[in-house]
Design an enzyme around this catalytic site. Structure first.
Site: not given
Ligand code: G6P
Length: 610
Positions: A2, A27, A73, A99-100, A481, A485, A488, A504, A605
């Site tokens: 949000c 975001r 959101w 927000n929250g 990682e 990616k 996501e 295994h 984000k």
């Molecule tokens: C969300 C985002 C990720 C990010 C994570 C941590 O899940 O979608 O891309 O890695 O938050 O975010 P930060 O701002 O704490 O690095």
């Protein structure tokens, strides 16, 4: 997640707020809305979908010069017109955005319904409008402060009242909120990028503070009602609002910005072949460093993957036992914090609620806090004892790229620094590691050269159901990682496995045609990984091998397989280089699938709820 924006001044509020909300689009959100207040009262438009859907509705609003807006959101209640913010009380006199999460929403709802309130949405937010309606005593700010005492959870509000034109009241508790100061106009926002084109002077509210914002002034009060005097911070003129600069997506732009971002993160911190960290960046004395018993690395998502690399770096280069923990788990795991513990919190945004909550828990248990973040003025930066800034520049795409690689180099810098202070690294080794760190931006630049090849490989992967990633040691962490990616932004199911674990159990999933991305950068492990690759190939799997030339020589690939060489570096620094082809792979597969690359579905984000 949000976003909040508010404006009071002389300009027409609704288009300005819409424009500012657009700068928070990255975001992640699923509905949006704007309310404006003039002498006639409050008018609101809101709808499910994108801000472009809301734009068509702005003409329904009067040309008022005060308003509040929101991108939502969904947490409590599905994304819908009804659940979109702003929300109102029964009379329509109180309107707010939030927000929250209000955790005690169930009992509040029951209580309000018993008292005859008409509650129109499924949200926790609307309940607060009704509480303000009940308790309003002619002063919105004191009512909001009073009502906030009944609320449990995390929150940032912007509230307006029809009887108090010319005023926005804001309140913050565990969710970010800033006030932007203009000339004859003022702004409120949950995040700095929203207001950057209008002002660079900002005041950051602290938890428990409530402020009245009018066009000519700001009045902040703390939890006990005392007036707070706070000087604004003037943001760096280079603070970017975030433009695509000719790239099709922010993600691609940010992938290509990595050499420059890495150079900013590294260069000023290496002098005369040594890592030099400023007092505010690190803060522990040499004696305190020698006494360190344990390092925790706590983070979420991509930042957690950087933390896993950090654990290896700190143990290997500084000889301190280290543990990487997901922030959402750390808090409730009753962590054992030995007396001399350093807790490193990694967060690009510095606003991830799980990470902030973990920081508080670690502090409560006596740990020293070091934040690695990309966001000055963020909640985490203010919570920690010391802050090492990533200097990556603003990252807009939800899928994190340059934030990851700059976090890894920050951890590498810390590890070398700790290693010297603890006498683990000889001056010679420190010199070699520093030279390697300084060379990373150039190596990242060279790794970007695989772009066309990766684009070609990706065109064959877009219709896959599953893709596996394998690696050993640090390469396993890069594989983790890499799979994140891909998942996501392409929505293809991807899994990372330690290469040695395949046999295994997981090997049953390898069938003819299944693609396995193998990461190989550690010469000490490449023969072993090569054997695991042969296990995959024996079952018809197709390999995409990413790694240094030397390591790739260990493996026999044939026509169907692909080889993606990247420059060699010290193995524990290799995620910085070998992650680049994996970022490009995710990008081009998603592009081929025509997904919303910068704003993938259901992700945000900056995640400001637990
Ligand atoms: C969300 C985002 C990720 C990010 C994570 C941590 O899940 O979608 O891309 O890695 O938050 O975010 P930060 O701002 O704490 O690095």
């Amino acid at each position: 997640m949000c976003g909040i924006v508010g404006y009071v001044g002389t300009k027409e509020a609704a288009p300005l707020i819409w424009d500012a909300l657009l700068r928070l689009e990255y975001r992640g959100y699923d509905s949006s809305g704007i309310a404006v207040l003039d002498g006639q009262g409050i008018s609101t438009v809101k709808c499910k979908g994108r801000l472009s859907d809301l734009k068509a509705r702005l003409r329904e609003l009067p040309a008022a010069t005060l308003g509040i807006g929101h991108t939502r959101w969904a947490t409590h209640g599905v994304p819908s017109d009804r659940n979109a913010h702003p929300h109102r009380d029964c009379t329509g006199n109180v309107v707010l955005v939030h927000n929250g999460i209000i955790e005690n929403h169930r009992e509040l709802r029951e209580r309000l319904l018993k008292r005859g309130h008409r509650i129109e949405s499924e949200t926790d937010t609307e309940l607060v409008a009704h509480l303000i309606e009940e308790e309003y005593d002619g002063n919105l700010a004191s009512t909001v402060a009073h009502v906030s005492r009944e609320l449990e959870g995390s929150m940032a509000f912007a509230v307006i009242h029809a009887s108090e034109p010319g005023k926005i009241v804001v309140y913050r508790d565990k969710n970010p909120l800033i006030i932007g100061l203009g000339d004859g106009e003022n702004f409120v926002a949950s995040d700095i990028p929203a207001i950057l084109p209008y002002t660079r002077k900002v005041i950051v509210l602290n938890d428990g503070e409530c402020a009245e914002v009018t066009r000519d002034g700001i009045l902040i009060k703390d939890y006990s009602g005392r007036i707070v005097h706070r000087e604004p911070v003037v943001l760096d003129a280079r603070a970017e609002a975030g433009e695509k600069g000719g790239y099709e997506h922010f993600m691609l732009k940010e992938i290509f910005e990595q050499p420059e971002a890495l150079s900013r993160a590294i260069s000023a911190r290496i002098r005369y072949d040594r890592v030099i960290l400023e007092e505010e960046e690190f803060g522990l004395s040499a004696d305190e460093v020698k006494c360190l018993d344990k390092v925790y690395l706590v983070a979420c998502g991509t930042a957690y993957h950087a933390g896993l690399v950090g654990k290896m770096l700190i143990e290997r280069l500084a000889g301190i036992p280290a543990e990487a923990v997901l922030a959402s788990e750390f808090r409730y795991a009753e962590p054992i914090i030995p007396r001399n513990t350093l807790c490193i919190l990694l967060s690009q945004s510095g606003e991830t609620l799980d990470t902030i909550a973990a920081a508080r828990e670690a502090k409560k248990r006596g740990a020293r806090l070091l934040a690695i973040t990309n966001s000055a003025l963020s909640s985490l930066a203010r919570e920690a004892d010391n802050v090492l800034y990533q200097r990556a520049g603003i990252e807009i795409a939800v899928a994190s790229t340059k934030a990851y690689t700059t976090q890894v180099v920050c951890l590498a810098l810390i590890s070398v620094y700790l290693g010297r202070l603890r006498g683990v690294l000889s001056p010679e080794t420190e010199r070699e590691l520093c030279a390697e760190l300084v060379s990373l931006p150039k190596k990242a630049e060279a790794a970007l050269g695989v772009k066309d090849e990766i684009e070609k490989i990706s065109s064959e992967l877009f219709d896959r159901k599953d893709i596996f990633f394998i690696g050993r040691g640090v390469d396993y962490l890069t594989a983790m990682e890499g799979q994140l990616k891909l998942k996501e932004i392409s929505y293809i199911h991807a899994e990372a496995y330690a290469a040695g674990e395949l046999k295994h159990g997981t090997l049953a999933l390898i069938e003819p045609g299944v693609t396995v991305v193998a990461v190989m950068n550690d010469p000490a492990l490449s023969q072993k990984t090569a054997s695991n690759i042969m296990e995959v190939k024996a079952r018809g799997g197709r390999i995409i091998a990413v790694g240094s030339e030397e390591c790739l020589l260990a493996v026999h690939l044939d026509g169907d397989d692909a080889r993606v060489p990247v420059p060699a570096t010290y193995p524990l620094f290799s995620p910085v280089v070998s992650m680049i082809p994996l970022q490009l792979l995710a990008y081009y597969v998603a592009k081929r699938k025509e997904t919303d690359i910068d704003k993938p579905k259901n992700l945000a984000k900056s995640v400001t709820v637990e």
